[in-house]
Design a protein around this motif. Structure first.
Motif, PDB file in Angstrom:
ATOM      1  N   PHE A   1      14.524  14.990 -11.519  1.00 42.19           N
ATOM      2  CA  PHE A   1      15.337  14.262 -12.508  1.00 42.19           C
ATOM      3  C   PHE A   1      15.034  14.757 -13.909  1.00 42.19           C
ATOM      4  CE2 PHE A   1      15.771  10.784 -15.550  1.00 42.19           C
ATOM      5  CZ  PHE A   1      17.083  10.377 -15.340  1.00 42.19           C
ATOM      6  N   TRP A   2      13.749  14.853 -14.250  1.00 43.44           N
ATOM      7  CA  TRP A   2      13.377  15.217 -15.616  1.00 43.44           C
ATOM      8  C   TRP A   2      13.650  16.693 -15.907  1.00 43.44           C
ATOM      9  CZ3 TRP A   2      13.144  11.627 -18.977  1.00 43.44           C
ATOM     10  CH2 TRP A   2      12.780  10.336 -18.594  1.00 43.44           C
ATOM     11  N   VAL A   3      13.504  17.536 -14.888  1.00 46.20           N
ATOM     12  CA  VAL A   3      13.872  18.952 -15.073  1.00 46.20           C
ATOM     13  C   VAL A   3      15.357  19.059 -15.382  1.00 46.20           C
ATOM     14  CG1 VAL A   3      14.165  21.159 -13.877  1.00 46.20           C
ATOM     15  CG2 VAL A   3      12.011  19.926 -13.679  1.00 46.20           C
ATOM     16  N   ALA A   4      16.181  18.340 -14.606  1.00 46.56           N
ATOM     17  CA  ALA A   4      17.630  18.380 -14.821  1.00 46.56           C
ATOM     18  C   ALA A   4      18.012  17.779 -16.170  1.00 46.56           C
ATOM     19  CB  ALA A   4      18.353  17.651 -13.685  1.00 46.56           C
ATOM     20  N   VAL A   5      17.344  16.687 -16.589  1.00 51.63           N
ATOM     21  CA  VAL A   5      17.607  16.096 -17.909  1.00 51.63           C
ATOM     22  C   VAL A   5      17.304  17.118 -19.005  1.00 51.63           C
ATOM     23  CG1 VAL A   5      16.767  14.413 -19.597  1.00 51.63           C
ATOM     24  CG2 VAL A   5      17.321  13.672 -17.299  1.00 51.63           C
ATOM     25  N   GLY A   6      16.168  17.799 -18.875  1.00 50.78           N
ATOM     26  CA  GLY A   6      15.811  18.824 -19.851  1.00 50.78           C
ATOM     27  C   GLY A   6      16.850  19.928 -19.915  1.00 50.78           C
ATOM     28  N   GLN A   7      17.351  20.351 -18.747  1.00 51.07           N
ATOM     29  CA  GLN A   7      18.377  21.390 -18.705  1.00 51.07           C
ATOM     30  C   GLN A   7      19.666  20.917 -19.382  1.00 51.07           C
ATOM     31  OE1 GLN A   7      18.764  22.340 -14.553  1.00 51.07           O
ATOM     32  NE2 GLN A   7      17.098  23.821 -14.592  1.00 51.07           N
TER      33      GLN A   7
ATOM     34  N   GLY B   1      19.975  15.932  -6.639  1.00 52.63           N
ATOM     35  CA  GLY B   1      20.375  15.126  -5.485  1.00 52.63           C
ATOM     36  C   GLY B   1      21.633  14.341  -5.765  1.00 52.63           C
ATOM     37  N   ALA B   2      22.447  14.159  -4.733  1.00 50.35           N
ATOM     38  CA  ALA B   2      23.778  13.559  -4.900  1.00 50.35           C
ATOM     39  C   ALA B   2      23.717  12.148  -5.486  1.00 50.35           C
ATOM     40  CB  ALA B   2      24.500  13.531  -3.551  1.00 50.35           C
ATOM     41  N   GLU B   3      22.700  11.369  -5.082  1.00 45.70           N
ATOM     42  CA  GLU B   3      22.652   9.973  -5.519  1.00 45.70           C
ATOM     43  C   GLU B   3      22.259   9.835  -6.988  1.00 45.70           C
ATOM     44  OE1 GLU B   3      18.547  10.945  -3.902  1.00 45.70           O
ATOM     45  OE2 GLU B   3      20.642  11.415  -3.467  1.00 45.70           O
ATOM     46  N   HIS B   4      21.720  10.900  -7.579  1.00 44.73           N
ATOM     47  CA  HIS B   4      21.241  10.833  -8.955  1.00 44.73           C
ATOM     48  C   HIS B   4      22.191  11.493  -9.951  1.00 44.73           C
ATOM     49  CE1 HIS B   4      16.888  10.700  -7.188  1.00 44.73           C
ATOM     50  NE2 HIS B   4      17.489   9.534  -7.131  1.00 44.73           N
ATOM     51  N   GLN B   5      23.258  12.114  -9.479  1.00 45.54           N
ATOM     52  CA  GLN B   5      24.017  13.014 -10.345  1.00 45.54           C
ATOM     53  C   GLN B   5      24.656  12.311 -11.537  1.00 45.54           C
ATOM     54  OE1 GLN B   5      26.655  15.229  -7.812  1.00 45.54           O
ATOM     55  NE2 GLN B   5      24.991  16.365  -6.873  1.00 45.54           N
ATOM     56  N   MET B   6      25.479  11.273 -11.295  1.00 44.18           N
ATOM     57  CA  MET B   6      26.165  10.634 -12.428  1.00 44.18           C
ATOM     58  C   MET B   6      25.197   9.895 -13.356  1.00 44.18           C
ATOM     59  SD  MET B   6      29.120  11.543 -12.956  1.00 44.18           S
ATOM     60  CE  MET B   6      29.514  10.416 -14.285  1.00 44.18           C
ATOM     61  N   PRO B   7      24.215   9.106 -12.829  1.00 41.02           N
ATOM     62  CA  PRO B   7      23.237   8.503 -13.747  1.00 41.02           C
ATOM     63  C   PRO B   7      22.521   9.553 -14.585  1.00 41.02           C
ATOM     64  CG  PRO B   7      23.038   7.527 -11.568  1.00 41.02           C
ATOM     65  CD  PRO B   7      23.991   8.664 -11.437  1.00 41.02           C
ATOM     66  N   LEU B   8      22.220  10.678 -13.964  1.00 46.91           N
ATOM     67  CA  LEU B   8      21.535  11.761 -14.657  1.00 46.91           C
ATOM     68  C   LEU B   8      22.394  12.336 -15.772  1.00 46.91           C
ATOM     69  CD1 LEU B   8      19.354  13.961 -14.865  1.00 46.91           C
ATOM     70  CD2 LEU B   8      20.483  15.157 -13.022  1.00 46.91           C
ATOM     71  N   VAL B   9      23.662  12.578 -15.471  1.00 47.10           N
ATOM     72  CA  VAL B   9      24.584  13.126 -16.471  1.00 47.10           C
ATOM     73  C   VAL B   9      24.700  12.177 -17.668  1.00 47.10           C
ATOM     74  CG1 VAL B   9      27.025  13.600 -16.917  1.00 47.10           C
ATOM     75  CG2 VAL B   9      25.933  14.563 -14.901  1.00 47.10           C
ATOM     76  N   ILE B  10      24.897  10.888 -17.389  1.00 43.63           N
ATOM     77  CA  ILE B  10      25.060   9.902 -18.465  1.00 43.63           C
ATOM     78  C   ILE B  10      23.783   9.790 -19.289  1.00 43.63           C
ATOM     79  CG2 ILE B  10      25.457   7.457 -18.956  1.00 43.63           C
ATOM     80  CD1 ILE B  10      27.242   7.444 -16.393  1.00 43.63           C
ATOM     81  N   PHE B  11      22.635   9.731 -18.613  1.00 43.15           N
ATOM     82  CA  PHE B  11      21.348   9.627 -19.305  1.00 43.15           C
ATOM     83  C   PHE B  11      21.110  10.861 -20.177  1.00 43.15           C
ATOM     84  CE2 PHE B  11      16.731  10.302 -19.532  1.00 43.15           C
ATOM     85  CZ  PHE B  11      16.326   9.087 -20.057  1.00 43.15           C
ATOM     86  N   GLY B  12      21.356  12.036 -19.612  1.00 40.37           N
ATOM     87  CA  GLY B  12      21.155  13.276 -20.359  1.00 40.37           C
ATOM     88  C   GLY B  12      22.039  13.352 -21.585  1.00 40.37           C
ATOM     89  N   LEU B  13      23.300  12.940 -21.440  1.00 42.04           N
ATOM     90  CA  LEU B  13      24.229  12.963 -22.575  1.00 42.04           C
ATOM     91  C   LEU B  13      23.822  11.960 -23.647  1.00 42.04           C
ATOM     92  CD1 LEU B  13      27.662  13.358 -20.776  1.00 42.04           C
ATOM     93  CD2 LEU B  13      26.566  15.016 -22.265  1.00 42.04           C
ATOM     94  N   LEU B  14      23.400  10.749 -23.230  1.00 43.76           N
ATOM     95  CA  LEU B  14      22.987   9.732 -24.199  1.00 43.76           C
ATOM     96  C   LEU B  14      21.780  10.202 -25.004  1.00 43.76           C
ATOM     97  CD1 LEU B  14      23.381   6.424 -22.131  1.00 43.76           C
ATOM     98  CD2 LEU B  14      24.796   7.193 -24.050  1.00 43.76           C
ATOM     99  N   VAL B  15      20.823  10.839 -24.315  1.00 49.88           N
ATOM    100  CA  VAL B  15      19.639  11.344 -25.016  1.00 49.88           C
ATOM    101  C   VAL B  15      20.022  12.443 -25.997  1.00 49.88           C
ATOM    102  CG1 VAL B  15      17.472  12.607 -24.684  1.00 49.88           C
ATOM    103  CG2 VAL B  15      18.037  10.704 -23.180  1.00 49.88           C
ATOM    104  N   SER B  16      21.027  13.237 -25.628  1.00 50.39           N
ATOM    105  CA  SER B  16      21.380  14.399 -26.454  1.00 50.39           C
ATOM    106  C   SER B  16      22.319  14.060 -27.619  1.00 50.39           C
ATOM    107  CB  SER B  16      22.025  15.482 -25.588  1.00 50.39           C
ATOM    108  OG  SER B  16      23.244  15.029 -25.041  1.00 50.39           O
ATOM    109  N   ILE B  17      22.920  12.850 -27.627  1.00 53.03           N
ATOM    110  CA  ILE B  17      23.876  12.493 -28.696  1.00 53.03           C
ATOM    111  C   ILE B  17      23.263  12.650 -30.093  1.00 53.03           C
ATOM    112  CG2 ILE B  17      25.173  10.611 -29.768  1.00 53.03           C
ATOM    113  CD1 ILE B  17      25.846   9.640 -26.946  1.00 53.03           C
ATOM    114  N   PRO B  18      22.097  12.020 -30.357  1.00 56.86           N
ATOM    115  CA  PRO B  18      21.547  12.181 -31.715  1.00 56.86           C
ATOM    116  C   PRO B  18      21.195  13.630 -32.035  1.00 56.86           C
ATOM    117  CG  PRO B  18      19.972  11.073 -30.263  1.00 56.86           C
ATOM    118  CD  PRO B  18      21.275  11.112 -29.540  1.00 56.86           C
ATOM    119  N   ILE B  19      20.802  14.394 -31.010  1.00 57.28           N
ATOM    120  CA  ILE B  19      20.478  15.800 -31.241  1.00 57.28           C
ATOM    121  C   ILE B  19      21.728  16.558 -31.656  1.00 57.28           C
ATOM    122  CG2 ILE B  19      19.603  17.918 -30.173  1.00 57.28           C
ATOM    123  CD1 ILE B  19      17.989  16.129 -28.262  1.00 57.28           C
TER     124      ILE B  19
END
Length: 245
Positions: free
Chosen positions: A9-15, A137-155
């Motif tokens: 999860f965290w590797v994908a968030v970083g990517q 993993g399939a079950e984590h994909q959309m939560p991961l995408v949303i979380f990653g985008l939210l973290v990256s908004i201020p950046i």
């Protein structure tokens, strides 16, 4: 909470955050151009509403991209597109991509301009983020995408100009970003259903779904982007010099 405990999860968030920084640097320029004619009191509202609309639209697009990537051969197409995007990152074209962004003196006119411009410019982000999310993993994909985008908004909104300056000062950041896209392309390609499912598309050679194959494909994709990107950049230099003279 289990979702946040996995290293994948965290590797994908970083990517995803790195992809947004590298491919979303234009967002700040678009927002500034679209909102430049607004009264100062409305400028912040224009930036926030425009960014929020663009992010929501991107999440919807990525949802469809994740669904489409389950269709055989589409991951292979996505991988080819990612390699092309990575090469363009290492050997950018010298043109003014923002010349047609028109500012508006009305709040919702500026917001609409930001959203439409982001839609046109976000195809590369959507493909890259969908590819990065596949690794979690399939079950984590959309939560991961949303979380990653939210973290990256201020950046993206407040930090992209700083990031652009850092990329100018340390070109290695751009090189690593291009190689990251190549890595994602390689791992995406070998996990295509046509290559991964032995019971379907039997005439297509199958790739063993092991970590070794996945890492080898990722390294191969990263090196492919690096070699072709540097070659294209080297070829573009004489042409750019000739044009200037």
């Amino acid at each position: 909470m289990e979702l946040f405990m996995t290293p994948e999860f965290w590797v994908a968030v970083g990517q995803i955050i790195m992809i947004d920084i590298l491919l979303g640097g234009d967002n700040a320029v678009v927002i500034a151009l679209a909102c430049r004619k607004l009264p100062p009191a409305q400028r912040t509202k224009g930036i926030l509403w425009g960014t929020a609309g663009a992010i929501i639209l991107r999440v919807i697009l990525i949802f469809f991209a994740l669904t489409l990537l389950a269709i055989p051969f589409l991951k292979l197409v996505g991988a080819i597109l990612l390699v092309w995007i990575g090469i363009k990152l290492l050997a950018p074209e010298h043109d003014d991509a923002h010349g047609n962004i028109t500012g508006s003196d009305k709040l919702w006119g500026a917001v609409k301009t930001v959203i439409i411009a982001d839609l046109v410019m976000s195809v590369d982000n959507v493909i890259a983020i969908a590819g990065a999310a596949q690794g979690a993993g399939a079950e984590h994909q959309m939560p991961l995408v949303i979380f990653g985008l939210l973290v990256s908004i201020p950046i993206i909104v407040w930090g992209s100009q700083l990031v652009i300056k850092l990329m100018d000062k340390f070109p290695m950041i751009i090189t690593l970003g291009g190689m990251l896209l190549g890595w994602i392309a390689g791992t995406m390609a070998v996990s295509d259903p046509a290559l991964a499912n032995p019971a379907a598309w039997t005439w297509v050679p199958k790739a063993p779904q092991t970590d070794l194959v996945k890492y080898a494909a990722g390294i191969g994709g990263a090196l492919l982007v690096l070699v072709i990107g540097k070659w294209v950049a080297a070829r573009n230099k004489p042409a750019a010099t000739a044009t200037q003279s």
